[in-house]
Design a protein around this motif. Structure first.
Motif, PDB file in Angstrom:
ATOM      1  N   GLY A 222       0.800  -1.228   0.000  1.00  0.00           N
ATOM      2  CA  GLY A 222       0.000   0.000   0.000  1.00  0.00           C
ATOM      3  C   GLY A 222       0.824   1.265   0.000  1.00  0.00           C
TER       4      GLY A 222
ATOM      5  N   LYS B  15     -12.751  -2.004  -0.595  1.00  0.00           N
ATOM      6  CA  LYS B  15     -13.230  -0.647  -0.896  1.00  0.00           C
ATOM      7  C   LYS B  15     -13.711   0.037   0.385  1.00  0.00           C
ATOM      8  CE  LYS B  15     -15.576   1.830  -4.573  1.00  0.00           C
ATOM      9  NZ  LYS B  15     -16.882   1.942  -5.157  1.00  0.00           N
TER      10      LYS B  15
ATOM     11  N   HIS C  45      -3.538  -3.365  -1.731  1.00  0.00           N
ATOM     12  CA  HIS C  45      -3.866  -3.263  -0.300  1.00  0.00           C
ATOM     13  C   HIS C  45      -5.276  -3.811  -0.012  1.00  0.00           C
ATOM     14  CE1 HIS C  45      -4.592  -1.271   3.604  1.00  0.00           C
ATOM     15  NE2 HIS C  45      -3.278  -1.363   3.724  1.00  0.00           N
TER      16      HIS C  45
ATOM     17  N   ASN D 228      -7.571  -2.753   1.835  1.00  0.00           N
ATOM     18  CA  ASN D 228      -8.640  -1.746   1.822  1.00  0.00           C
ATOM     19  C   ASN D 228      -9.145  -1.459   0.409  1.00  0.00           C
ATOM     20  OD1 ASN D 228      -8.567  -1.578   4.530  1.00  0.00           O
ATOM     21  ND2 ASN D 228      -7.628   0.449   4.667  1.00  0.00           N
ATOM     22  N   ILE D 229      -8.283  -1.686  -0.581  1.00  0.00           N
ATOM     23  CA  ILE D 229      -8.745  -1.507  -1.972  1.00  0.00           C
ATOM     24  C   ILE D 229      -9.685  -2.662  -2.324  1.00  0.00           C
ATOM     25  CG2 ILE D 229      -8.037  -1.413  -4.400  1.00  0.00           C
ATOM     26  CD1 ILE D 229      -5.386  -0.171  -3.516  1.00  0.00           C
TER      27      ILE D 229
ATOM     28  N   PHE E 209     -11.101  -0.456  -9.080  1.00  0.00           N
ATOM     29  CA  PHE E 209      -9.642  -0.285  -8.996  1.00  0.00           C
ATOM     30  C   PHE E 209      -9.043  -0.164 -10.402  1.00  0.00           C
ATOM     31  CE2 PHE E 209      -5.582  -2.855  -9.035  1.00  0.00           C
ATOM     32  CZ  PHE E 209      -4.763  -1.913  -8.427  1.00  0.00           C
TER      33      PHE E 209
ATOM     34  N   TYR F   9      -8.995   3.531   1.158  1.00  0.00           N
ATOM     35  CA  TYR F   9      -8.744   2.904  -0.147  1.00  0.00           C
ATOM     36  C   TYR F   9      -8.371   3.919  -1.239  1.00  0.00           C
ATOM     37  CZ  TYR F   9     -13.455   4.208  -1.747  1.00  0.00           C
ATOM     38  OH  TYR F   9     -14.568   4.912  -2.116  1.00  0.00           O
TER      39      TYR F   9
ATOM     40  N   ARG G 156      -4.771   4.638  -0.962  1.00  0.00           N
ATOM     41  CA  ARG G 156      -3.996   3.464  -1.402  1.00  0.00           C
ATOM     42  C   ARG G 156      -3.978   3.365  -2.930  1.00  0.00           C
ATOM     43  NH1 ARG G 156      -0.955   2.267   2.974  1.00  0.00           N
ATOM     44  NH2 ARG G 156      -2.273   2.272   4.802  1.00  0.00           N
TER      45      ARG G 156
ATOM     46  N   ASN H   6     -15.358  -4.202  -6.922  1.00  0.00           N
ATOM     47  CA  ASN H   6     -14.211  -3.486  -6.340  1.00  0.00           C
ATOM     48  C   ASN H   6     -12.976  -3.603  -7.236  1.00  0.00           C
ATOM     49  OD1 ASN H   6     -16.033  -3.045  -4.340  1.00  0.00           O
ATOM     50  ND2 ASN H   6     -14.981  -4.257  -2.773  1.00  0.00           N
TER      51      ASN H   6
END
Ligand code: DNO
Length: 385
Positions: A37, A74, A68, A70-71, A215, A78, A81, A211
């Motif tokens: 991240g 989401k 990461h 959190n990505i 991204f 995020y 990141r 998600n």
């Protein structure tokens, strides 16, 4: 195919000179010391590049810039990141390393239950055993609701097996799953692992795909601007494990992926071992189908068993037809007029590998050398025939 070898950096017992002696001309590596991240800074990238080029090799592919959690979820920071990821893309492009492998597997990267499973000839292989996995889920981590993911037969076998296991066996199983594998991002403990898994309780396959799509819609334009290709690694093994959704396991999943952003920069790492563990995947057909999006090849062969277990066989043996696979690869290379980087993925521990301490599981010197040599011969034979 351009022959490459994975290298884990200074801590790797297989050196860059060993890689040269194996006959590879490219190296696949990452900045393994940078936390997931964070931004990959130019001077750090340059240092590794200098080292590789110093011995006359090329940094062919980055494996990986990890995504990461959190990505994937989401949530939380995020957005920051993702901005960091974009900056890493710009920075590697600035250093003229333009190929990035990544994966979108929740919590765990690749997973095996045995890292040194002895074969008849005395060499050792990586193995994923469904019964061991059930033992881990039921008796070691006590996952609620696991029963619906296993047949009664596997659960019965797990019960019997657990009763015969020593404390050391249990520890080995836990370590193999949570901290044994090279290239994975974090070593995990059971409480941390459980907490990370619980984050996905309400995330369905479709949510996770959304998600991933989000991204990619953010990063692919930056990759395009900088002449970078991104190549997703399929989920390994290609099935849901521990109740976690896995979304890159089949032809349909890859169809969805390429549709998320219609760009050559939104590509695929075609891993014949990961995809080959799913018996419904017709690998030569998939190579044809996704020919414009395949940027990187991981070649290995698994031997599938009836209950979903498998072990990693010699590169030309196992359940997938490596001849047909390499034939398809050579055909698409010719059509596209490209040379695709390939690495012999994993190898048995054999000969002097067996005496080496602290080997990276699957990344032995001699075992991979055997794999590379066999694949090189196969490829030469096909192209000259
Ligand atoms: C295992 C590897 C994976 C791969 C990542 C890519 O040997 O193929 O760990 O590097 O999944 O992000």
């Amino acid at each position: 195919m351009k022959e490459t070898f994975r290298w884990f950096g200074k801590s790797d017992q297989v050196t860059l000179m060993d890689i040269k002696q194996a006959g590879a001309t490219g190296v696949v590596t990452a900045l393994h010391h940078i936390s997931n991240g964070e931004v990959w800074e130019v001077d750090e990238i340059e240092e590794v590049k200098r080292e590789i080029e110093g011995v006359g090799l090329e940094w062919s592919f980055i494996e990986s810039i990890p995504v990461h959690e959190n990505i994937k979820l989401k949530k939380g920071d995020y957005k920051k990141r993702i901005e960091n990821y974009k900056q890493s893309i710009r920075n590697v492009a600035h250093c003229n390393v333009k190929n990035i492998c990544y994966n979108f597997m929740p919590v765990l990267d690749w997973t095996r239950t045995q890292l040194f499973w002895e074969l008849e000839d005395g060499s050792t292989a990586l193995r994923f055993d469904k019964v061991d996995m059930a033992v881990f889920e039921k008796y070691i981590m006590a996952r609620v609701g696991l029963e619906k993911d296993y047949s009664q037969e596997v659960l019965d076998k797990a019960k019997d097996r657990f009763q015969t296991m020593t404390e050391q066996d249990k520890k080995n199983l836990e370590d193999s799953i949570l901290k044994g594998l090279p290239g994975t991002v974090d070593d995990l403990t059971i409480p941390v692992f459980k907490e990370m898994i619980s984050e996905y309780e309400h995330i369905s396959h479709d949510d996770l795909k959304d998600n991933l799509s989000y991204f990619l819609n953010e990063v692919i334009p930056v990759a395009e601007e900088n002449g970078v290709v991104m190549a997703i690694h399929p989920d390994d093994p290609p099935m849901d494990i521990m109740g976690l959704p896995r979304i890159i396991k089949s032809e349909k999943d890859l169809d969805d992926l390429v549709g998320f952003v219609d760009s050559p920069s939104n590509g695929i790492t075609f891993c014949t071992g990961s995809l080959g563990a799913n018996q419904n995947n017709d690998l030569p057909k998939m190579i044809e189908k996704f020919k414009d999006r395949i940027h990187f090849l991981h070649l290995r062969n698994v031997k599938r068993e009836e209950d979903g277990s498998f072990y990693e066989d010699n590169h030309l043996e196992g359940s997938s037809d490596m001849y047909a696979i390499v034939q398809s690869i050579l055909r698409i290379e010719k059509e596209r007029n490209v040379v695709l980087p390939m690495r012999p993925d994993h190898g048995h521990q054999m000969l002097s590998d067996l005496q080496t301490k602290n080997n990276y599981a699957g990344y032995s010197a001699i075992g991979r050398l055997r794999g590379l040599a066999e694949l090189r011969g196969l490829s030469l034979g096909i192209s000259r025939a």
